[in-house]
Design a protein around this motif. Sequence first.
Motif, mmCIF file in Angstrom:
data_model
loop_
_atom_site.group_PDB
_atom_site.id
_atom_site.type_symbol
_atom_site.label_atom_id
_atom_site.label_comp_id
_atom_site.label_asym_id
_atom_site.label_seq_id
_atom_site.Cartn_x
_atom_site.Cartn_y
_atom_site.Cartn_z
ATOM 1 N N VAL A 85 6.710 4.222 -13.313
ATOM 2 C CA VAL A 85 7.688 3.719 -12.349
ATOM 3 C C VAL A 85 7.115 3.744 -10.933
ATOM 4 O O VAL A 85 7.287 2.791 -10.147
ATOM 5 C CB VAL A 85 8.986 4.533 -12.440
ATOM 6 C CG1 VAL A 85 9.904 4.229 -11.255
ATOM 7 C CG2 VAL A 85 9.709 4.227 -13.744
ATOM 8 N N GLU A 86 6.421 4.829 -10.566
ATOM 9 C CA GLU A 86 5.842 4.919 -9.231
ATOM 10 C C GLU A 86 4.799 3.831 -9.004
ATOM 11 O O GLU A 86 4.680 3.257 -7.922
ATOM 12 C CB GLU A 86 5.212 6.300 -9.022
ATOM 13 C CG GLU A 86 6.228 7.419 -8.894
ATOM 14 C CD GLU A 86 7.188 7.201 -7.741
ATOM 15 O OE1 GLU A 86 6.743 6.704 -6.674
ATOM 16 O OE2 GLU A 86 8.388 7.488 -7.895
ATOM 17 N N ILE A 87 4.014 3.538 -10.019
ATOM 18 C CA ILE A 87 3.003 2.478 -9.884
ATOM 19 C C ILE A 87 3.659 1.132 -9.632
ATOM 20 O O ILE A 87 3.241 0.349 -8.754
ATOM 21 C CB ILE A 87 2.124 2.430 -11.147
ATOM 22 C CG1 ILE A 87 1.256 3.689 -11.243
ATOM 23 C CG2 ILE A 87 1.253 1.183 -11.160
ATOM 24 C CD1 ILE A 87 0.462 3.801 -12.528
ATOM 25 N N HIS A 88 4.742 0.839 -10.362
ATOM 26 C CA HIS A 88 5.360 -0.481 -10.244
ATOM 27 C C HIS A 88 6.286 -0.585 -9.041
ATOM 28 O O HIS A 88 6.657 -1.700 -8.656
ATOM 29 C CB HIS A 88 6.120 -0.810 -11.544
ATOM 30 C CG HIS A 88 5.228 -1.172 -12.687
ATOM 31 N ND1 HIS A 88 4.618 -2.395 -12.803
ATOM 32 C CD2 HIS A 88 4.808 -0.437 -13.756
ATOM 33 C CE1 HIS A 88 3.885 -2.434 -13.904
ATOM 34 N NE2 HIS A 88 3.985 -1.246 -14.504
ATOM 35 N N ARG A 89 6.672 0.528 -8.467
ATOM 36 C CA ARG A 89 7.476 0.446 -7.241
ATOM 37 C C ARG A 89 6.694 -0.245 -6.127
ATOM 38 O O ARG A 89 7.266 -0.926 -5.272
ATOM 39 C CB ARG A 89 7.886 1.848 -6.806
ATOM 40 C CG ARG A 89 9.183 2.333 -7.448
ATOM 41 C CD ARG A 89 9.849 3.405 -6.603
ATOM 42 N NE ARG A 89 11.144 3.762 -7.177
ATOM 43 C CZ ARG A 89 11.367 4.877 -7.854
ATOM 44 N NH1 ARG A 89 10.373 5.735 -8.052
ATOM 45 N NH2 ARG A 89 12.559 5.129 -8.334
ATOM 46 N N GLN A 120 14.714 15.123 -21.611
ATOM 47 C CA GLN A 120 13.299 15.396 -21.371
ATOM 48 C C GLN A 120 12.579 15.453 -22.725
ATOM 49 O O GLN A 120 12.131 16.503 -23.169
ATOM 50 C CB GLN A 120 13.137 16.735 -20.629
ATOM 51 C CG GLN A 120 13.718 16.756 -19.237
ATOM 52 C CD GLN A 120 12.811 16.046 -18.249
ATOM 53 O OE1 GLN A 120 11.599 15.970 -18.433
ATOM 54 N NE2 GLN A 120 13.397 15.505 -17.184
ATOM 55 N N PRO A 121 12.493 14.315 -23.414
ATOM 56 C CA PRO A 121 11.942 14.340 -24.775
ATOM 57 C C PRO A 121 10.417 14.435 -24.791
ATOM 58 O O PRO A 121 9.734 13.961 -23.876
ATOM 59 C CB PRO A 121 12.401 13.005 -25.360
ATOM 60 C CG PRO A 121 12.477 12.096 -24.170
ATOM 61 C CD PRO A 121 12.915 12.952 -23.023
ATOM 62 N N ASP A 122 9.915 15.073 -25.848
ATOM 63 C CA ASP A 122 8.481 15.091 -26.152
ATOM 64 C C ASP A 122 8.261 14.340 -27.455
ATOM 65 O O ASP A 122 9.033 14.488 -28.404
ATOM 66 C CB ASP A 122 7.972 16.525 -26.297
ATOM 67 C CG ASP A 122 8.022 17.297 -24.988
ATOM 68 O OD1 ASP A 122 8.214 18.515 -25.043
ATOM 69 O OD2 ASP A 122 7.888 16.662 -23.925
ATOM 70 N N VAL A 123 7.208 13.544 -27.504
ATOM 71 C CA VAL A 123 6.913 12.772 -28.710
ATOM 72 C C VAL A 123 5.455 12.971 -29.096
ATOM 73 O O VAL A 123 4.601 13.248 -28.247
ATOM 74 C CB VAL A 123 7.194 11.261 -28.500
ATOM 75 C CG1 VAL A 123 8.671 11.012 -28.292
ATOM 76 C CG2 VAL A 123 6.392 10.725 -27.336
ATOM 77 N N PHE A 124 5.200 12.823 -30.393
ATOM 78 C CA PHE A 124 3.848 12.977 -30.904
ATOM 79 C C PHE A 124 3.133 11.633 -30.799
ATOM 80 O O PHE A 124 3.005 10.887 -31.763
ATOM 81 C CB PHE A 124 3.889 13.456 -32.351
ATOM 82 C CG PHE A 124 2.561 13.966 -32.838
ATOM 83 C CD1 PHE A 124 2.105 15.217 -32.481
ATOM 84 C CD2 PHE A 124 1.763 13.184 -33.668
ATOM 85 C CE1 PHE A 124 0.885 15.689 -32.930
ATOM 86 C CE2 PHE A 124 0.548 13.649 -34.120
ATOM 87 C CZ PHE A 124 0.109 14.902 -33.755
ATOM 88 N N MET A 125 2.692 11.321 -29.585
ATOM 89 C CA MET A 125 1.995 10.061 -29.322
ATOM 90 C C MET A 125 1.093 10.287 -28.112
ATOM 91 O O MET A 125 1.478 10.995 -27.182
ATOM 92 C CB MET A 125 2.986 8.929 -29.041
ATOM 93 C CG MET A 125 2.329 7.633 -28.562
ATOM 94 S SD MET A 125 3.513 6.329 -28.144
ATOM 95 C CE MET A 125 3.826 5.644 -29.759
ATOM 96 N N PRO A 126 -0.101 9.697 -28.111
ATOM 97 C CA PRO A 126 -0.976 9.832 -26.942
ATOM 98 C C PRO A 126 -0.302 9.287 -25.689
ATOM 99 O O PRO A 126 0.376 8.258 -25.722
ATOM 100 C CB PRO A 126 -2.216 9.017 -27.323
ATOM 101 C CG PRO A 126 -2.201 8.959 -28.806
ATOM 102 C CD PRO A 126 -0.764 8.950 -29.197
ATOM 103 N N ALA A 127 -0.494 9.974 -24.592
ATOM 104 C CA ALA A 127 0.094 9.527 -23.332
ATOM 105 C C ALA A 127 -0.415 8.149 -22.939
ATOM 106 O O ALA A 127 0.317 7.357 -22.334
ATOM 107 C CB ALA A 127 -0.214 10.542 -22.230
ATOM 108 N N THR A 128 -1.680 7.840 -23.282
ATOM 109 C CA THR A 128 -2.223 6.528 -22.936
ATOM 110 C C THR A 128 -1.481 5.410 -23.653
ATOM 111 O O THR A 128 -1.189 4.360 -23.061
ATOM 112 C CB THR A 128 -3.718 6.473 -23.300
ATOM 113 O OG1 THR A 128 -3.880 6.809 -24.686
ATOM 114 C CG2 THR A 128 -4.509 7.461 -22.467
ATOM 115 N N THR A 133 9.206 11.657 -20.096
ATOM 116 C CA THR A 133 9.699 11.554 -18.717
ATOM 117 C C THR A 133 8.549 11.547 -17.717
ATOM 118 O O THR A 133 8.545 10.763 -16.752
ATOM 119 C CB THR A 133 10.655 12.713 -18.420
ATOM 120 O OG1 THR A 133 11.696 12.720 -19.389
ATOM 121 C CG2 THR A 133 11.259 12.562 -17.032
ATOM 122 N N GLN A 134 7.567 12.408 -17.940
ATOM 123 C CA GLN A 134 6.433 12.450 -17.017
ATOM 124 C C GLN A 134 5.674 11.126 -17.008
ATOM 125 O O GLN A 134 5.302 10.608 -15.952
ATOM 126 C CB GLN A 134 5.499 13.597 -17.398
ATOM 127 C CG GLN A 134 6.097 14.985 -17.190
ATOM 128 C CD GLN A 134 5.140 16.084 -17.594
ATOM 129 O OE1 GLN A 134 4.019 15.828 -18.033
ATOM 130 N NE2 GLN A 134 5.585 17.333 -17.435
#
Length: 406
Positions: free
Chosen positions: A271-275, A292-300, A264-265
Motif C-alpha cells: 500500500v505504501e508503495i502504491h500511495r 492479523q493473519p499469518d499464512v504459509f506462503m512466501p512473502a515474495t 498485514t505487514q
Amino acid sequence: MSALYTRRATENALVNDQLRRDVDSMVDQVRTDPSRLPGTSILEAWTFSQRTSYKIPLAWQKLPTGVHDISETSPDGKATHYKLAVRRSDDILGFIRYDASREELTSRRINAILLLSVVLFTILSFAIGASSASRVISPVLELAQRLRGAHSEKNEPLAPSFADDEVGELATALDSYATRLTQLTERDKAFNADVSHELRTPLTIISSTAELMLGAPELTPKSRERLLRIRRAVSQCTELTETLLLLSRSERAPPDNGVLTNVTQVARQVVEIHRETLSNKPVEMLLIEDAQPDVFMPATVLSVALNNLIGNACRYTQTGTITVRITADGVRVEDSGPGLSVPPEQLFARGVRGVETGKGAGLGLAIVKRLCDLYGWQVSLASREEGGTVAELLYSDRDRARTSRY
C-alpha cells in the motif's frame, strides 16, 4: 451348421426308431393273422361308400375335403395329435391319418438341443473372448502401469520390455516423446537458472549502491526520497523475479526457515508503495486491518499477488477511494473506478484488460491466477453496484489450518 446337423441327426434317429417299430409290428401281425394285410402305424387309411358312411367317426363326418389338424383325447385318456387328409367324392369317402406325435417329439428335442447349444456356445465364446481380450489387453495394462510408475529421476525406456507389435510401437513412440520432453525440461531449467543469475546480479548491484548512497551525509531529502524509491523498485523486481521462476517450475516454495508470512505487514508495504503513484490523483487509499493473519506462503509471492490487485485499482481509478481490507479469510480490494468491461472469468486470461485504456499488457491478473492455482488460493473479480471493482483474494484451507496450529 450346428442347428442343421442337430435337426438331421434327430430326424434320422426318430425315423429309424419308427421304422424298426413298424416292421416289428408288421411281423407280429402276420404271425397273429396271416390273412390280414400288413400296415404301418404312421399312416392309417380308410375308405367308405355311401352305404357304409355311418361307420365314419363322428368327429370326421362333417370335415370337408382337405388336410386337417386334429387334437383329441384317446379312450385311454392320452392327448393325441394327428393330421387327417379327407377326400370326398360322389361314391367314395377317403381318409388318411398321419400320426404327428413323432413330429412334435422331434421339434421338442431339436428345441432342447438348440437351447443347450446356445448356452454352451455362449459360455465357450465368452471364455475364448475373455482369454483373447486378456492376451491383447495385458500388454496395454502393463504399459499403463509402467507409465504411472515412471519417475523423472529414473527414466527407463519402455520399448525393450514389449514385443515388436502394436503395443511395442506405442512404447517406442512414448519413449521418443519422453525424450523430447526431458530435453525441453532440461532446457527450461537451464534457462531459468541463467535468467535467475543474470537478473539477480544487476539487481543486487543496484540495491547495494542505493544503500551506500543512502548513507552519505550530504544527501538532500529529495535525493534520499528518490533513492528510497529505487530501493523499493529493486525489491519489487527481486520479488517478481523469484515468483516468476517459481511459476516457470510450477512448484511451491516454503517461506525461509518455515516462518509464516504476516499478511498485514506485506499489505502495508504494498500500500505504501502504491500511495506514491496516487500523488497526482484525487484518490484516497485506505488500509483497514480487521485481522492479523499469518499464512504459509512466501512473502515474495504474496507481495506480487497484492501488487497486481492493488496496482490495477490505482491504475484505473481516477477519483474516489481505494480500500484494502485485511480479514481472517483473505484480502479485499475495492475501488471506485469504471468497473469491468468484460466478464470477470475472462480477465484472468493473458492479454485481457478490464478497461480498454491502452495501458498494461493484461498479464498481471493472469500471473495472480497462476499463483493462486499453485498455492490453492482463490481470486475473484466483480463490479460493485455503486460503481467500481472489487477484487478478493482468499486463503486456502491448508494455509488456514497451518495458521491455527501456530
